[in-house]
Design an enzyme around this catalytic site. Structure first.
Site, PDB file in Angstrom:
ATOM      1  N   LYS A 116       0.812  -1.219   0.000  1.00 45.65           N
ATOM      2  CA  LYS A 116       0.000   0.000   0.000  1.00 45.65           C
ATOM      3  C   LYS A 116       0.844   1.267   0.000  1.00 45.65           C
ATOM      4  O   LYS A 116       0.441   2.278  -0.576  1.00 45.65           O
ATOM      5  CB  LYS A 116      -0.945  -0.026   1.207  1.00 45.65           C
ATOM      6  CG  LYS A 116      -1.970  -1.148   1.153  1.00 45.65           C
ATOM      7  CD  LYS A 116      -2.883  -1.114   2.349  1.00 45.65           C
ATOM      8  CE  LYS A 116      -3.929  -2.226   2.292  1.00 45.65           C
ATOM      9  NZ  LYS A 116      -3.346  -3.572   2.371  1.00 45.65           N
ATOM     10  N   LYS A 158      -2.448   0.557   9.175  1.00 45.52           N
ATOM     11  CA  LYS A 158      -2.872  -0.351   8.097  1.00 45.52           C
ATOM     12  C   LYS A 158      -1.665  -1.138   7.591  1.00 45.52           C
ATOM     13  O   LYS A 158      -0.625  -0.569   7.277  1.00 45.52           O
ATOM     14  CB  LYS A 158      -3.486   0.450   6.958  1.00 45.52           C
ATOM     15  CG  LYS A 158      -4.034  -0.387   5.816  1.00 45.52           C
ATOM     16  CD  LYS A 158      -4.471   0.475   4.641  1.00 45.52           C
ATOM     17  CE  LYS A 158      -5.644   1.354   4.964  1.00 45.52           C
ATOM     18  NZ  LYS A 158      -6.120   2.075   3.742  1.00 45.52           N
ATOM     19  N   GLY A 164      -8.831  -7.148   2.972  1.00 44.80           N
ATOM     20  CA  GLY A 164      -9.925  -7.835   3.641  1.00 44.80           C
ATOM     21  C   GLY A 164     -10.119  -7.415   5.079  1.00 44.80           C
ATOM     22  O   GLY A 164     -10.724  -8.134   5.866  1.00 44.80           O
ATOM     23  N   GLY A 165      -9.606  -6.232   5.454  1.00 52.14           N
ATOM     24  CA  GLY A 165      -9.795  -5.760   6.813  1.00 52.14           C
ATOM     25  C   GLY A 165      -8.784  -6.299   7.807  1.00 52.14           C
ATOM     26  O   GLY A 165      -8.787  -5.915   8.980  1.00 52.14           O
ATOM     27  N   HIS A 208     -16.941   4.440   2.143  1.00 55.70           N
ATOM     28  CA  HIS A 208     -16.058   3.585   1.355  1.00 55.70           C
ATOM     29  C   HIS A 208     -16.678   3.436  -0.032  1.00 55.70           C
ATOM     30  O   HIS A 208     -17.700   2.770  -0.200  1.00 55.70           O
ATOM     31  CB  HIS A 208     -15.909   2.220   2.030  1.00 55.70           C
ATOM     32  CG  HIS A 208     -14.941   1.303   1.347  1.00 55.70           C
ATOM     33  ND1 HIS A 208     -13.865   0.743   1.994  1.00 55.70           N
ATOM     34  CD2 HIS A 208     -14.869   0.853   0.075  1.00 55.70           C
ATOM     35  CE1 HIS A 208     -13.188  -0.018   1.150  1.00 55.70           C
ATOM     36  NE2 HIS A 208     -13.785   0.038  -0.026  1.00 55.70           N
ATOM     37  N   HIS A 235     -13.651  -3.308   9.680  1.00 54.44           N
ATOM     38  CA  HIS A 235     -13.084  -3.091   8.346  1.00 54.44           C
ATOM     39  C   HIS A 235     -13.456  -4.187   7.354  1.00 54.44           C
ATOM     40  O   HIS A 235     -12.919  -4.231   6.249  1.00 54.44           O
ATOM     41  CB  HIS A 235     -11.561  -2.939   8.406  1.00 54.44           C
ATOM     42  CG  HIS A 235     -11.092  -1.895   9.370  1.00 54.44           C
ATOM     43  ND1 HIS A 235     -11.315  -0.549   9.184  1.00 54.44           N
ATOM     44  CD2 HIS A 235     -10.434  -2.002  10.554  1.00 54.44           C
ATOM     45  CE1 HIS A 235     -10.804   0.125  10.199  1.00 54.44           C
ATOM     46  NE2 HIS A 235     -10.284  -0.731  11.039  1.00 54.44           N
ATOM     47  N   GLU A 275     -10.042   1.380  -4.649  1.00 50.62           N
ATOM     48  CA  GLU A 275     -10.820   1.710  -3.462  1.00 50.62           C
ATOM     49  C   GLU A 275     -10.492   3.128  -2.997  1.00 50.62           C
ATOM     50  O   GLU A 275      -9.326   3.504  -2.897  1.00 50.62           O
ATOM     51  CB  GLU A 275     -10.556   0.699  -2.349  1.00 50.62           C
ATOM     52  CG  GLU A 275     -10.896  -0.729  -2.761  1.00 50.62           C
ATOM     53  CD  GLU A 275     -11.073  -1.664  -1.582  1.00 50.62           C
ATOM     54  OE1 GLU A 275     -10.802  -1.246  -0.443  1.00 50.62           O
ATOM     55  OE2 GLU A 275     -11.499  -2.809  -1.802  1.00 50.62           O
ATOM     56  N   ARG A 297      -7.698  -8.140  -8.177  1.00 51.32           N
ATOM     57  CA  ARG A 297      -8.432  -9.399  -8.286  1.00 51.32           C
ATOM     58  C   ARG A 297      -9.922  -9.090  -8.417  1.00 51.32           C
ATOM     59  O   ARG A 297     -10.326  -7.935  -8.344  1.00 51.32           O
ATOM     60  CB  ARG A 297      -8.202 -10.261  -7.043  1.00 51.32           C
ATOM     61  CG  ARG A 297      -8.527  -9.512  -5.749  1.00 51.32           C
ATOM     62  CD  ARG A 297      -8.431 -10.389  -4.529  1.00 51.32           C
ATOM     63  NE  ARG A 297      -8.457  -9.657  -3.287  1.00 51.32           N
ATOM     64  CZ  ARG A 297      -9.532  -9.148  -2.693  1.00 51.32           C
ATOM     65  NH1 ARG A 297     -10.706  -9.279  -3.282  1.00 51.32           N
ATOM     66  NH2 ARG A 297      -9.459  -8.513  -1.547  1.00 51.32           N
TER      67      ARG A 297
END
Length: 639
Positions: A116, A158, A164-165, A208, A235, A275, A297
């Site tokens: 990220k 993060k 996936g949280g 989101h 999340h 996102e 994906r």
């Protein structure tokens, strides 16, 4: 076109991919672990190959076994679904090096967006707005704490890898930072093999919003509009919809254009999602929407995009992987109607969303034929299938469509309310209450929606409580009759005695249900009604109301020596692995102190002290496996 496809996944996504493959005339190969030998995806494929023991690390995450299965069966291509190896660039490269087709983006694109911090730097260069934060290489607690102070609380920790949280923590105050950082790093290491993190400013009114993008090997990239995924817990997305409520055309055009720039910046091929986090304090505005990450994906929530665009994204994936161009141009894509998806989990909202495992003895989801077009069920389980503790507890997804948002909500509620699944606990009642909540209907959305309304979404509903009391009364009446019978086997309670006596006199009875509620029944005065609902199975009685189920079952009388939380016994709520032990025997603890952490179904569960006291017994060690209801430690109150 690919003629034979291996799906390197399980559950509902494997079944979903197989459905499109069958429609295209593509043969399918499933892979399965010991736990999935009789699973729905294993049964649904044309061929199935066993790849190892139940733990994912010994089966679904072992790329060599999956590639070997593809070669053994003559499969030409591998589709990774989502989760597991879907965003593993090394696995993607290994598939290509083995002479197979990888149904996904190029390995270098996965690497470019996989971390990220590096992805955010690339997005800045591409002119995509990003959330303020810290992306530095210095991962020391001291540096991260200093940067968090500079950003200003609350901040979001993060993990730079994964999604996936997992590996995410909101920190509200400086004194909590070190503990939350440790937990986040540990979870990230376990889930993704990488404990590096980044920091972001916490947006106080966050929505989101994400954009579906698609690229091909001919240089084309299109978007398929946006989805709103604001209803989340820890999340993890719970309810998703498309298009995003309150999105005006100008903002949509700008955010979708930014998503296309992001995909082109990494030469993207296949299905992907950009996102964004939106500061919705003044509605959705283009200048307050920031890039968070890219998922390289197919997403869990892809069906809502399919329903509003009429596009089968899996078909597009297979065609693009076969070298074909994207079937439609941007100007040929449009939004038609509204779609909402709810994720159905085997978990108990009334008990902190603890996963529920076991066999599904009753499973009804079929809608009447005349309504078939308004509902869609993407499930990975069926009647008599078993939910195990080894994988994510998602049973599947319920998707509803309508001409507008209000119609889609109504259709979703109808689909959810018609579903009956037990004896496993599910989040059905939670989903029904969330979709029916006045703020959700009014599109008053943000990522704190569930946390803000948690009590209303999970409490024991009044109608169900009244029905449960009625059932308890009826069971008590049966007990009264039993005292007059020589053959209790003739009774309703012949299979399981779901009651206990609190005195030798049979004028008062305590009936217990599986939620831990007790019903103190006066046999002389309180018997007043009949059973509201009685179902099949090993339970003497059960009540079902809007997806919410209460079952009456046997509990040992007090004094038998059985441990309970009220006695200070810390009991495992499910099978799992102990990943941290924070106390030793003889240690003094305060109410709420963390005693240990249990990992099950890819989630961490902290077990805490019920009151001030001393740890007198400790029967758990780090790395140990425990069974459900095992006593892990005992805390004795301080006199």
């Amino acid at each position: 076109m690919i003629s034979k496809l291996l799906i390197a996944n399980r559950g509902e996504i494997a079944c979903r991919i197989m459905q499109t493959a069958r429609e295209m005339g593509v043969a399918t190969v499933a892979v399965y672990s010991d736990a999935d030998a009789k699973a729905l995806h294993t049964r649904s494929a044309d061929e199935a190959v066993h790849i190892g023991p139940s733990p994912a690390a010994e089966s679904y995450l072992v790329g060599e076994k999956i590639i070997a299965a593809a070669k053994e069966t003559g499969a030409e291509a591998i589709h990774p679904g989502y989760g597991f190896l879907s965003e593993n660039a090394d696995f993607a490269q290994a598939v290509i090096d083995a002479g197979l087709i990888w149904v996904g983006p190029k390995p270098e694109s996965i690497r470019a967006m996989g971390l990220k911090d590096a992805a955010k730097e690339r997005m800045i260069a591409a002119g995509v707005p990003v959330t303020p934060g810290y992306l530095g290489a210095d991962q020391s607690v001291e540096r991260l704490s200093k940067e968090a102070d500079a950003i200003g609380y609350p901040v979001l920790i993060k993990a730079v890898a994964g999604g996936g949280g997992k590996g995410m923590r909101k920190v509200d105050a400086a004194e909590n930072f070190a503990a939350d950082l440790e937990s986040c790093q540990r979870e990230a290491k376990a889930s993704f093999g990488n404990d590096e993190v980044l920091l972001e400013k916490w947006i106080t009114s966050p929505r989101h919003v994400e954009v579906q993008v698609f690229g091909d090997s001919h240089g084309n990239v299109v978007h398929l509009f946006e989805r709103d995924c604001s209803l989340q817990r820890r999340h993890q997305k719970v309810i998703e919809e498309a298009p995003a409520p309150g999105m005006d055309e100008a903002t949509r055009e700008e955010i979708c254009a930014a998503a296309v720039r992001a995909a082109k910046a990494v030469d993207y091929e296949g299905a992907g999602t950009i996102e964004f986090i939106a500061d919705a304090s003044e509605g959705l505005r283009a200048d307050r929407i920031f890039f968070m990450e890219m998922n390289t994906r197919l997403q869990v929530e892809h069906p809502v995009t399919e329903e509003i665009t009429g596009v089968d994204l899996v078909e597009w994936q297979l065609r693009v992987a076969s070298g074909e161009p994207i079937p439609l141009k941007q100007e040929e894509l449009s939004i038609n109607g509204h779609a909402i998806e709810a994720r159905l989990y085997a978990e108990d909202p009334a008990k902190g969303f603890l996963p529920s495992i076991g066999r599904i003895d009753h499973f009804i989801t079929t809608a009447p034929f005349e309504d078939y077009w308004t509902f869609r069920y993407d499930f990975g389980y069926d009647y008599e299938d078993t939910v195990t503790p080894h994988y994510d507890p998602m049973i599947g997804k319920v998707i509803a469509m309508g001409g507008d948002r209000n119609e889609a909500i109504s259709q979703l509620l109808t689909a959810l309310e018609r579903a009956e699944i037990y004896p496993l606990k599910t989040n059905l009642p939670f989903l029904i209450r969330a979709a029916d909540h006045e703020d959700f209907r009014a599109a008053k959305l943000d990522t704190a929606f569930i946390e803000r309304h948690l009590t209303a979404l999970t409490e024991f509903s009044t109608p169900l409580r009244e029905m449960a009391i009625s059932v308890a009364d009826d069971i008590a009446f049966e007990i009264q009759q039993l005292s007059q019978l020589d053959k209790p086997a003739d009774s309703l309670l012949r299979n399981t005695i779901g009651w206990r006596l609190n005195s030798k006199k049979r004028n008062r009875v305590i009936v217990e249900d599986d939620r831990g509620n007790t019903y103190d029944i006066d046999l002389d005065n309180d018997i007043q009604s009949e059973v509201a609902y009685r179902g099949a199975g090993p339970y003497p009685a059960q009540v079902l109301h809007r997806g919410e189920l209460v079952q009456f079952k046997h509990h040992e009388p007090r004094g038998t020596g059985a441990a309970s939380a009220a006695d200070g016994a810390i009991i495992a709520p499910m099978p799992g692995k102990v990943i941290a032990v924070d106390v030793t025997e003889g240690q003094t603890v305060k109410a709420g102190d963390r005693l240990m952490v249990l990992e099950a179904m890819k989630m961490e569960h902290a077990l805490t002290a019920p009151f001030d006291g001393t740890v007198t017994e400790l029967d758990a060690s780090e790395g140990g496996q425990v069974q459900v209801e095992a006593v892990l430690c005992v805390v004795e109150p301080i006199e």
